[in-house]
Design an enzyme around this catalytic site. Structure first.
Site, mmCIF file in Angstrom:
data_model
loop_
_atom_site.group_PDB
_atom_site.id
_atom_site.type_symbol
_atom_site.label_atom_id
_atom_site.label_comp_id
_atom_site.label_asym_id
_atom_site.label_seq_id
_atom_site.Cartn_x
_atom_site.Cartn_y
_atom_site.Cartn_z
ATOM 1 N N GLY A 14 0.782 -1.353 0.092
ATOM 2 C CA GLY A 14 0.139 0.127 0.072
ATOM 3 C C GLY A 14 0.873 1.113 -0.077
ATOM 4 O O GLY A 14 1.964 1.177 0.042
ATOM 5 N N VAL A 16 1.291 3.535 2.206
ATOM 6 C CA VAL A 16 1.881 3.781 3.409
ATOM 7 C C VAL A 16 2.893 2.729 3.720
ATOM 8 O O VAL A 16 3.886 2.791 4.119
ATOM 9 C CB VAL A 16 0.863 3.961 4.624
ATOM 10 C CG1 VAL A 16 1.662 3.946 6.047
ATOM 11 C CG2 VAL A 16 -0.056 4.977 4.565
ATOM 12 N N ARG A 41 -4.032 -11.222 -3.858
ATOM 13 C CA ARG A 41 -3.574 -10.658 -5.321
ATOM 14 C C ARG A 41 -2.176 -10.004 -5.389
ATOM 15 O O ARG A 41 -1.437 -9.770 -6.502
ATOM 16 C CB ARG A 41 -4.492 -9.744 -5.800
ATOM 17 C CG ARG A 41 -4.594 -8.184 -4.987
ATOM 18 C CD ARG A 41 -5.838 -7.433 -5.572
ATOM 19 N NE ARG A 41 -5.681 -6.233 -4.901
ATOM 20 C CZ ARG A 41 -6.436 -5.679 -3.959
ATOM 21 N NH1 ARG A 41 -6.989 -6.867 -3.241
ATOM 22 N NH2 ARG A 41 -6.151 -4.735 -3.206
ATOM 23 N N ARG A 101 -8.425 2.584 18.097
ATOM 24 C CA ARG A 101 -7.869 3.722 18.247
ATOM 25 C C ARG A 101 -8.729 4.190 19.883
ATOM 26 O O ARG A 101 -8.063 4.543 20.997
ATOM 27 C CB ARG A 101 -7.974 5.015 17.568
ATOM 28 C CG ARG A 101 -7.011 4.735 16.400
ATOM 29 C CD ARG A 101 -7.337 5.787 15.361
ATOM 30 N NE ARG A 101 -6.103 5.495 14.378
ATOM 31 C CZ ARG A 101 -6.464 6.120 12.964
ATOM 32 N NH1 ARG A 101 -7.604 6.755 12.931
ATOM 33 N NH2 ARG A 101 -5.468 5.812 12.168
ATOM 34 N N CYS A 131 -4.145 10.526 10.625
ATOM 35 C CA CYS A 131 -2.928 11.327 10.190
ATOM 36 C C CYS A 131 -3.137 12.570 10.508
ATOM 37 O O CYS A 131 -2.151 13.662 10.775
ATOM 38 C CB CYS A 131 -2.715 11.035 8.654
ATOM 39 S SG CYS A 131 -4.300 11.228 7.890
ATOM 40 N N GLN A 158 -6.524 19.201 4.336
ATOM 41 C CA GLN A 158 -5.811 17.712 4.321
ATOM 42 C C GLN A 158 -5.695 17.535 2.957
ATOM 43 O O GLN A 158 -6.238 17.703 1.856
ATOM 44 C CB GLN A 158 -6.764 16.736 4.958
ATOM 45 C CG GLN A 158 -7.336 16.898 6.254
ATOM 46 C CD GLN A 158 -8.208 16.114 6.849
ATOM 47 O OE1 GLN A 158 -8.854 16.514 7.807
ATOM 48 N NE2 GLN A 158 -8.246 14.795 6.587
ATOM 49 N N GLY A 162 -4.396 11.629 1.864
ATOM 50 C CA GLY A 162 -5.171 10.758 3.119
ATOM 51 C C GLY A 162 -6.232 10.067 2.619
ATOM 52 O O GLY A 162 -6.434 9.180 3.163
ATOM 53 N N HIS A 256 -0.363 17.353 5.340
ATOM 54 C CA HIS A 256 -1.531 18.022 6.160
ATOM 55 C C HIS A 256 -1.282 19.344 6.741
ATOM 56 O O HIS A 256 -0.128 19.403 7.220
ATOM 57 C CB HIS A 256 -1.958 17.140 7.111
ATOM 58 C CG HIS A 256 -3.090 15.930 6.489
ATOM 59 N ND1 HIS A 256 -3.371 15.907 5.114
ATOM 60 C CD2 HIS A 256 -3.773 14.740 7.019
ATOM 61 C CE1 HIS A 256 -4.049 14.542 4.745
ATOM 62 N NE2 HIS A 256 -4.204 14.086 6.008
ATOM 63 N N ASN A 329 1.673 13.587 5.977
ATOM 64 C CA ASN A 329 0.618 12.560 6.271
ATOM 65 C C ASN A 329 0.851 11.526 5.998
ATOM 66 O O ASN A 329 0.313 10.245 6.807
ATOM 67 C CB ASN A 329 -0.731 13.206 5.723
ATOM 68 C CG ASN A 329 -0.538 13.108 4.464
ATOM 69 O OD1 ASN A 329 -0.112 14.021 3.620
ATOM 70 N ND2 ASN A 329 -1.549 12.144 3.561
#
Length: 350
Positions: A14, A16, A41, A101, A131, A158, A162, A256, A329
């Site tokens: 990904g 990140v 995949r 969280r 973020c 932002q 993001g 951001h 971010n």
């Protein structure tokens, strides 16, 4: 526990995850084996980490055998399913999603602010904040330690990243569409030109700002606005902190920014605030407006700190400060914080 812990990066392919892999090659090499996990995949792809090509394996229960720490940067539904499975196998999970969280049994950690919280993890999971929260909490935490935060009002600006790869692709496509035109000069002309090609955003983001980020919540608030409120309260240990947030999406790829009005328990001075920010870990003070010096996303992209400028005392409140903060971010806002938490946990193995 001794030795170099085995690390799994879940979501390695990904946006990140790619940043995490670069960081693992740039930061102190404290890891033993590093496994890269992703969806079926993506299995079989090879990615570079620490100068070697590592094959991506499909996410499975067996993939966590022998793993000590796992960094998760995947969609909420993937974390919700797989993080408890990994934790049940004795893996310490560092999760970047929004699932855990606000779980009272999961610490929400920013290493510059509350590193001690990482050691109390009854579910075997440590969460990192959103973020947008990460873009401001390091600076706020340093000021809170000195002055005592009593209220927070913020507006975010932002970046489209993001919203993941789809956000970046949408902005670039829209910029190509509007380049060299007179769009943006008549009511509705931009919306008609873009049509339904708004991607993950409710309105065109090129040549525009969109006062919405996240999912709808009660009374007109968005999930991202409530997340900044709830996460700031939890990280700073201020469960009743008054917080008001408006999240805005802007035509920036990465980085951001937020305007911050922070009210404190006692009178503040700009000189002392600047001293605190200039010496706080993970913060860079860049603040000389007369010389055109203040942080912008174009300046801070690709860097790790939270950058702070426009530091002023509120005109009508001697106990409040006005700030402009800016951070990448994808780095501090995601990959770096996750990596820092994992490094805190890894220190327990030495």
């Amino acid at each position: 526990m001794t030795g170099r812990p085995t690390l799994a990066v879940v979501g390695a392919t990904g946006v990140v995850g790619e940043v995490i892999l670069r960081m693992l090659s740039q930061r102190a090499d404290i890891w033993g084996e590093i496994r890269l996990l992703a969806s079926p995949r993506s299995a079989g792809r090879k990615l570079a980490v620490r100068g070697a090509e590592v094959e991506v394996a499909a996410l499975s229960e067996e993939a966590f055998d022998g793993v000590d720490i796992a960094m998760f940067d995947v969609p909420d539904e993937v974390s919700a399913r797989w993080a408890p499975i990994a934790a049940a196998k004795g893996v310490v999970v560092v999760d970047g999603s929004g699932v855990f969280r606000m779980d009272p049994e999961v610490p929400l950690v920013v290493p510059e602010v509350n590193p001690h919280a990482v050691r109390v993890r009854p579910r075997g999971i440590v969460a990192g904040p959103h973020c947008t929260t990460l873009s401001t909490i390091v600076a706020l935490g340093a000021l809170h330690a000195e002055f005592g935060l009593r209220e927070l009002v913020a507006s975010s600006y932002q970046a489209v990243s993001g919203a993941g790869r789809a956000g970046v692709q949408t902005l670039r496509e829209q910029l190509s569409l509007v380049a060299g035109t007179e769009l943006g000069t008549g009511p509705g002309d931009l919306r008609r030109a873009v049509g339904d090609r708004t991607g993950p955003f409710p309105e065109p983001v090129a040549l525009n700002v969109v006062p919405w980020a996240g999912e709808p919540r009660e009374d007109g608030w968005s999930s991202e606005e409530l997340a900044l409120r709830d996460e700031t309260r939890k990280i700073l240990g201020l469960p009743r902190l008054p917080v008001a947030v408006t999240c805005v999406r802007v035509p920036v790829v990465t980085g951001h920014a937020l305007t911050v009005h922070a009210g404190f328990e006692n009178e503040v001075t700009v000189d002392r605030a600047r001293e605190i920010l200039a010496t706080a870990p993970g913060v860079v003070l860049y603040d000389n407006p007369a010389a055109g010096e203040f942080p912008t996303p174009a300046d801070v992209v690709g860097t790790d700190p939270t950058w702070v400028g426009r530091v002023r005392r509120a005109l009508d409140d001697p106990t409040a400060l006005e700030l402009f903060v800016c951070a990448d971010n994808l780095r501090k806002g995601a990959a770096l914080n996750t990596t820092q938490i994992a490094e805190l946990v890894a220190a327990e193995f030495s």
